[in-house]
Design a protein around this motif. Structure first.
Motif, PDB file in Angstrom:
ATOM      1  N   LEU A 190       0.825  -1.210   0.000  1.00 11.01           N
ATOM      2  CA  LEU A 190       0.000   0.000   0.000  1.00 11.01           C
ATOM      3  C   LEU A 190       0.857   1.257   0.000  1.00 11.01           C
ATOM      4  N   ARG A 191       1.922   1.238   0.767  1.00 10.41           N
ATOM      5  CA  ARG A 191       2.794   2.411   0.855  1.00 10.41           C
ATOM      6  C   ARG A 191       3.397   2.758  -0.510  1.00 10.41           C
ATOM      7  N   HIS A 192       3.855   1.760  -1.246  1.00 11.85           N
ATOM      8  CA  HIS A 192       4.515   2.023  -2.532  1.00 11.85           C
ATOM      9  C   HIS A 192       3.533   2.135  -3.691  1.00 11.85           C
ATOM     10  N   ALA A 193       2.441   1.380  -3.650  1.00  9.97           N
ATOM     11  CA  ALA A 193       1.514   1.333  -4.782  1.00  9.97           C
ATOM     12  C   ALA A 193       0.557   2.514  -4.824  1.00  9.97           C
ATOM     13  N   ASP A 194       0.286   3.123  -3.686  1.00 13.22           N
ATOM     14  CA  ASP A 194      -0.630   4.261  -3.654  1.00 13.22           C
ATOM     15  C   ASP A 194       0.136   5.555  -3.935  1.00 13.22           C
ATOM     16  N   ASP A 195       0.720   5.612  -5.122  1.00 10.04           N
ATOM     17  CA  ASP A 195       1.536   6.752  -5.540  1.00 10.04           C
ATOM     18  C   ASP A 195       1.218   7.040  -7.004  1.00 10.04           C
ATOM     19  N   PRO A 196       0.593   8.176  -7.295  1.00 14.68           N
ATOM     20  CA  PRO A 196       0.235   8.486  -8.682  1.00 14.68           C
ATOM     21  C   PRO A 196       1.432   8.454  -9.639  1.00 14.68           C
ATOM     22  N   ALA A 197       2.621   8.754  -9.169  1.00 21.51           N
ATOM     23  CA  ALA A 197       3.800   8.714 -10.037  1.00 21.51           C
ATOM     24  C   ALA A 197       4.120   7.282 -10.461  1.00 21.51           C
ATOM     25  N   VAL A 198       3.881   6.323  -9.579  1.00 18.18           N
ATOM     26  CA  VAL A 198       4.108   4.908  -9.906  1.00 18.18           C
ATOM     27  C   VAL A 198       3.037   4.430 -10.875  1.00 18.18           C
ATOM     28  N   VAL A 199       1.792   4.732 -10.576  1.00 18.61           N
ATOM     29  CA  VAL A 199       0.658   4.248 -11.347  1.00 18.61           C
ATOM     30  C   VAL A 199       0.620   4.870 -12.746  1.00 18.61           C
ATOM     31  N   ARG A 200       1.184   6.021 -12.895  1.00 15.34           N
ATOM     32  CA  ARG A 200       1.134   6.768 -14.150  1.00 15.34           C
ATOM     33  C   ARG A 200       1.526   5.929 -15.361  1.00 15.34           C
ATOM     34  N   ARG A 211       1.354 -19.031 -29.224  1.00 16.78           N
ATOM     35  CA  ARG A 211       2.246 -18.062 -28.566  1.00 16.78           C
ATOM     36  C   ARG A 211       2.795 -18.595 -27.240  1.00 16.78           C
ATOM     37  N   ALA A 212       2.695 -19.872 -27.022  1.00 21.51           N
ATOM     38  CA  ALA A 212       3.142 -20.468 -25.763  1.00 21.51           C
ATOM     39  C   ALA A 212       4.658 -20.387 -25.577  1.00 21.51           C
ATOM     40  N   HIS A 213       5.387 -20.063 -26.600  1.00 23.12           N
ATOM     41  CA  HIS A 213       6.847 -19.918 -26.515  1.00 23.12           C
ATOM     42  C   HIS A 213       7.259 -18.514 -26.062  1.00 23.12           C
ATOM     43  N   SER A 214       6.269 -17.658 -25.796  1.00 25.92           N
ATOM     44  CA  SER A 214       6.555 -16.269 -25.445  1.00 25.92           C
ATOM     45  C   SER A 214       5.812 -15.879 -24.169  1.00 25.92           C
ATOM     46  N   ALA A 215       6.180 -14.729 -23.625  1.00 27.55           N
ATOM     47  CA  ALA A 215       5.510 -14.202 -22.437  1.00 27.55           C
ATOM     48  C   ALA A 215       5.614 -12.684 -22.457  1.00 27.55           C
ATOM     49  N   GLU A 216       4.731 -12.047 -21.695  1.00 27.29           N
ATOM     50  CA  GLU A 216       4.761 -10.597 -21.557  1.00 27.29           C
ATOM     51  C   GLU A 216       5.278 -10.238 -20.168  1.00 27.29           C
ATOM     52  N   LEU A 217       6.284  -9.397 -20.145  1.00 27.05           N
ATOM     53  CA  LEU A 217       6.930  -8.949 -18.916  1.00 27.05           C
ATOM     54  C   LEU A 217       6.258  -7.684 -18.402  1.00 27.05           C
ATOM     55  N   GLY A 218       6.085  -7.624 -17.090  1.00 25.86           N
ATOM     56  CA  GLY A 218       5.595  -6.413 -16.452  1.00 25.86           C
ATOM     57  C   GLY A 218       6.348  -6.181 -15.151  1.00 25.86           C
ATOM     58  N   TYR A 219       6.495  -4.931 -14.756  1.00 28.72           N
ATOM     59  CA  TYR A 219       7.225  -4.615 -13.532  1.00 28.72           C
ATOM     60  C   TYR A 219       6.880  -3.213 -13.061  1.00 28.72           C
ATOM     61  N   TRP A 220       7.107  -2.985 -11.779  1.00 30.26           N
ATOM     62  CA  TRP A 220       6.951  -1.657 -11.194  1.00 30.26           C
ATOM     63  C   TRP A 220       7.832  -1.575  -9.952  1.00 30.26           C
ATOM     64  N   LEU A 221       8.124  -0.354  -9.549  1.00 34.09           N
ATOM     65  CA  LEU A 221       8.986  -0.122  -8.395  1.00 34.09           C
ATOM     66  C   LEU A 221       8.531   1.124  -7.662  1.00 34.09           C
ATOM     67  N   GLY A 222       8.509   1.053  -6.327  1.00 34.59           N
ATOM     68  CA  GLY A 222       8.170   2.212  -5.520  1.00 34.59           C
ATOM     69  C   GLY A 222       9.132   3.359  -5.788  1.00 34.59           C
ATOM     70  N   GLN A 223       8.585   4.561  -5.841  1.00 33.45           N
ATOM     71  CA  GLN A 223       9.355   5.753  -6.212  1.00 33.45           C
ATOM     72  C   GLN A 223      10.582   5.985  -5.317  1.00 33.45           C
TER      73      GLN A 223
END
Length: 182
Positions: free
Chosen positions: A31-41, A93-105
């Protein structure tokens, strides 16, 4: 379908961070890191703003992402401060994947995400037997594009007006890294 428990024992130790499964006791730091509009942007609609306790509980219960996929917390100094994961393709497309990531500001600008993506990418190619890993980045998110570039992902092009976020149209840049065929 994979069993989510197969990822429970995974712990990837990096330089100044650990990648490991999300836990119920991560809620307060999430909650501390995710509730940040700069991260969510720069993130998808699955990452709401404001980020409420109910959102965090839904995420940790597996109602937002599929924990059958390798979805991990990024931990620094004993506390989660971001996340990284891959969503495997299906069928042809089982040989591939989609990467996603985020980091607290609070952790931006130190090369942490570059190192985390590097460690995770090397691991997930083997863990999922991938030949392709791709990621999309909103056109204004130059920091995320640099992370991918530094990890050998190639910019494959731009999908024009692909996303509406906060009432505005944005382009998506597509990055991918492939495994060399023997």
């Amino acid at each position: 379908m994979p069993d989510a428990a197969r990822w429970d024992a995974v712990r990837l130790d990096g330089a100044g961070f650990v990648l490991r499964r999300w836990r119920a006791d991560d809620l307060d730091v999430l909650l501390r890191h995710a509730d940040d509009p700069a991260v969510v942007r720069g993130l998808s609609h699955r990452f709401p703003t404001p980020y409420t306790r109910a959102d965090g509980e839904a995420f940790l219960a597996g109602r937002v992402v599929d924990f059958n996929d390798p979805v991990f917390a990024i931990e620094v100094d004993g506390a989660a401060c971001g996340g990284i994961g891959a969503r495997p393709g299906v069928g042809e497309r089982a040989h591939s994947a989609e990467l996603g990531y985020w980091l607290g500001q609070a952790h931006w600008g130190r090369g942490l995400m570059t190192r985390a993506v590097g460690l995770y990418t090397a691991w997930v190619f083997d863990a999922l037997r991938l030949h392709r890993l791709q990621a999309t980045v909103l056109d204004f998110n130059t920091g995320s594009a640099r992370v991918l570039d530094k990890n050998g992902f190639l910019d494959e092009g731009r999908m024009r007006h692909a996303v509406i976020k906060d009432g505005r149209l944005f382009d998506l840049r597509l990055f991918a890294r492939t495994r060399a065929l023997d």
